[in-house]
Design a protein around this motif. Sequence first.
Motif, mmCIF file in Angstrom:
data_model
loop_
_atom_site.group_PDB
_atom_site.id
_atom_site.type_symbol
_atom_site.label_atom_id
_atom_site.label_comp_id
_atom_site.label_asym_id
_atom_site.label_seq_id
_atom_site.Cartn_x
_atom_site.Cartn_y
_atom_site.Cartn_z
ATOM 1 N N UNK A 263 0.788 -1.035 -0.095
ATOM 2 C CA UNK A 263 0.046 0.163 0.026
ATOM 3 C C UNK A 263 0.862 1.001 0.042
ATOM 4 N N UNK A 264 0.549 2.353 -0.618
ATOM 5 C CA UNK A 264 1.101 3.630 -0.793
ATOM 6 C C UNK A 264 0.795 4.452 0.473
ATOM 7 N N UNK A 265 1.876 5.230 0.760
ATOM 8 C CA UNK A 265 1.831 5.978 1.999
ATOM 9 C C UNK A 265 2.987 6.431 2.597
ATOM 10 N N UNK A 266 2.807 7.218 3.775
ATOM 11 C CA UNK A 266 3.957 7.862 4.136
ATOM 12 C C UNK A 266 4.201 7.156 5.595
ATOM 13 N N UNK A 267 5.209 6.984 5.980
ATOM 14 C CA UNK A 267 5.763 6.330 7.163
ATOM 15 C C UNK A 267 6.696 7.170 8.020
ATOM 16 N N UNK A 268 6.159 7.572 9.246
ATOM 17 C CA UNK A 268 7.045 8.377 10.113
ATOM 18 C C UNK A 268 7.460 7.437 11.398
ATOM 19 N N UNK A 269 8.659 7.533 11.753
ATOM 20 C CA UNK A 269 9.148 6.478 12.781
ATOM 21 C C UNK A 269 9.973 7.352 13.758
ATOM 22 N N UNK A 270 9.986 7.274 15.036
ATOM 23 C CA UNK A 270 9.228 6.450 15.701
ATOM 24 C C UNK A 270 7.924 7.099 16.081
ATOM 25 N N UNK A 271 6.719 6.573 16.767
ATOM 26 C CA UNK A 271 5.435 7.196 17.103
ATOM 27 C C UNK A 271 5.938 8.107 18.233
ATOM 28 N N UNK A 272 6.636 7.887 18.990
ATOM 29 C CA UNK A 272 6.983 8.530 20.178
ATOM 30 C C UNK A 272 8.406 8.665 20.520
ATOM 31 N N UNK A 273 8.785 9.649 20.628
ATOM 32 C CA UNK A 273 10.518 9.919 20.845
ATOM 33 C C UNK A 273 10.652 10.732 22.020
ATOM 34 N N UNK A 274 11.456 10.247 22.878
ATOM 35 C CA UNK A 274 12.046 10.997 24.010
ATOM 36 C C UNK A 274 13.617 11.571 23.900
ATOM 37 N N UNK A 275 13.913 12.502 24.130
ATOM 38 C CA UNK A 275 15.210 13.059 24.335
ATOM 39 C C UNK A 275 15.574 13.877 25.530
ATOM 40 N N UNK A 276 16.801 13.913 25.580
ATOM 41 C CA UNK A 276 17.215 14.657 26.930
ATOM 42 C C UNK A 276 17.553 15.949 26.181
ATOM 43 N N UNK A 277 17.334 17.286 26.940
ATOM 44 C CA UNK A 277 17.523 18.618 26.551
ATOM 45 C C UNK A 277 18.865 18.722 26.082
ATOM 46 N N UNK A 278 19.032 19.247 24.913
ATOM 47 C CA UNK A 278 20.517 19.657 24.326
ATOM 48 C C UNK A 278 20.979 18.454 23.388
ATOM 49 N N UNK A 279 20.216 17.523 23.240
ATOM 50 C CA UNK A 279 20.619 16.705 22.153
ATOM 51 C C UNK A 279 19.976 16.914 21.000
ATOM 52 N N UNK A 280 20.548 16.642 19.917
ATOM 53 C CA UNK A 280 19.846 16.647 18.627
ATOM 54 C C UNK A 280 19.152 15.169 18.390
ATOM 55 N N UNK A 281 18.165 15.280 17.351
ATOM 56 C CA UNK A 281 17.185 14.263 16.844
ATOM 57 C C UNK A 281 16.815 14.282 15.809
ATOM 58 N N UNK A 282 16.690 13.051 14.898
ATOM 59 C CA UNK A 282 16.234 13.094 13.872
ATOM 60 C C UNK A 282 14.996 12.137 13.588
ATOM 61 N N UNK A 283 13.976 12.712 12.933
ATOM 62 C CA UNK A 283 12.751 12.368 12.823
ATOM 63 C C UNK A 283 12.795 11.738 11.415
ATOM 64 N N UNK A 284 12.214 10.526 11.065
ATOM 65 C CA UNK A 284 12.199 9.758 9.814
ATOM 66 C C UNK A 284 10.709 10.266 9.031
ATOM 67 N N UNK A 285 10.994 10.362 7.783
ATOM 68 C CA UNK A 285 9.869 10.311 7.122
ATOM 69 C C UNK A 285 10.095 9.778 5.700
ATOM 70 N N UNK A 286 9.269 8.599 5.157
ATOM 71 C CA UNK A 286 9.509 7.991 4.022
ATOM 72 C C UNK A 286 7.983 8.090 3.431
ATOM 73 N N UNK A 287 8.109 8.194 1.758
ATOM 74 C CA UNK A 287 6.811 8.096 1.320
ATOM 75 C C UNK A 287 7.295 7.328 -0.046
ATOM 76 N N UNK A 288 6.246 6.415 -0.322
ATOM 77 C CA UNK A 288 6.347 5.585 -1.696
ATOM 78 C C UNK A 288 5.085 5.855 -2.645
ATOM 79 N N UNK A 289 4.740 6.900 -2.653
ATOM 80 C CA UNK A 289 3.586 7.739 -3.393
ATOM 81 C C UNK A 289 4.364 8.454 -4.583
ATOM 82 N N UNK A 290 5.604 8.414 -4.858
ATOM 83 C CA UNK A 290 6.223 8.954 -6.122
ATOM 84 C C UNK A 290 5.908 10.544 -6.062
#
Lengths: 114, 112
Positions: free
Chosen positions: B1-28
């Motif tokens: 099925x085509x769609x957009x994936x984001x991971x993770x659903x919940x993310x916890x980080x300490x203050x001062x840390x960088x964090x990367x959120x993922x986003x992938x789509x297969x809808x072209x």
Amino acid sequence: AQKVTQAQTEISVVEKEDVTLDCVYETRDTTYYLFWYKQPPSGELVFLIRRNSFDEQNEISGRYSWNFQKSTSSFNFTITASQVVDSAVYFCALPSGGYQKVTFGTGTKLQVIP
Amino acid sequence: DGGITQSPKYLFRKEGQNVTLSCEQNLNHDAMYWYRQDPGQGLRLIYYSQIVNDFQKGDIAEGYSVSREKKESFPLTVTSAQKNPTAFYLCASSSGGFVEQFFGPGTRLTVL
């Protein structure tokens, strides 16, 4: 500047009642589109309808209907015979800037009480 | 099925840390977007990309960075420069022009 106003922050209705969600917009574009999205508690926005500024006919899709009036810059959304599954946050949106940037209203949270 | 994936659903980080959120789509889809959602404020645009290797700042880009090395992927980094990063982040894509955007399920980031 583009602006979308959804003055109703929260609405509660009893199941089977009709409810109208208001949307008022501002734009300097002579040609434009408007959207409505639904955000259920799961969080993912779901597209409901797109309407262009050339077409002021009312749109009906099942229990949903939309009233677009350019004279009052409004694009209101009515749910007939509301159901518990309609409980969600509803957003009105107006694209701009080459239609790649979208201005969203602040949303109206609808609670349908069984 | 085509769609957009984001991971993770919940993310916890300490203050001062960088964090990367993922986003992938297969809808072209050519265009991809990142939004931030705070209670009572609707969605605010952080960054958007109309084509690979190109992206533009949205309304609240300060403290965020993105890349668009592949058509399918548009990761968002929340840096330590973002003063109030706790929020719900939504990724979207579209084929461009007068069409609707398709949204992923979102990532709820909490910075402790």
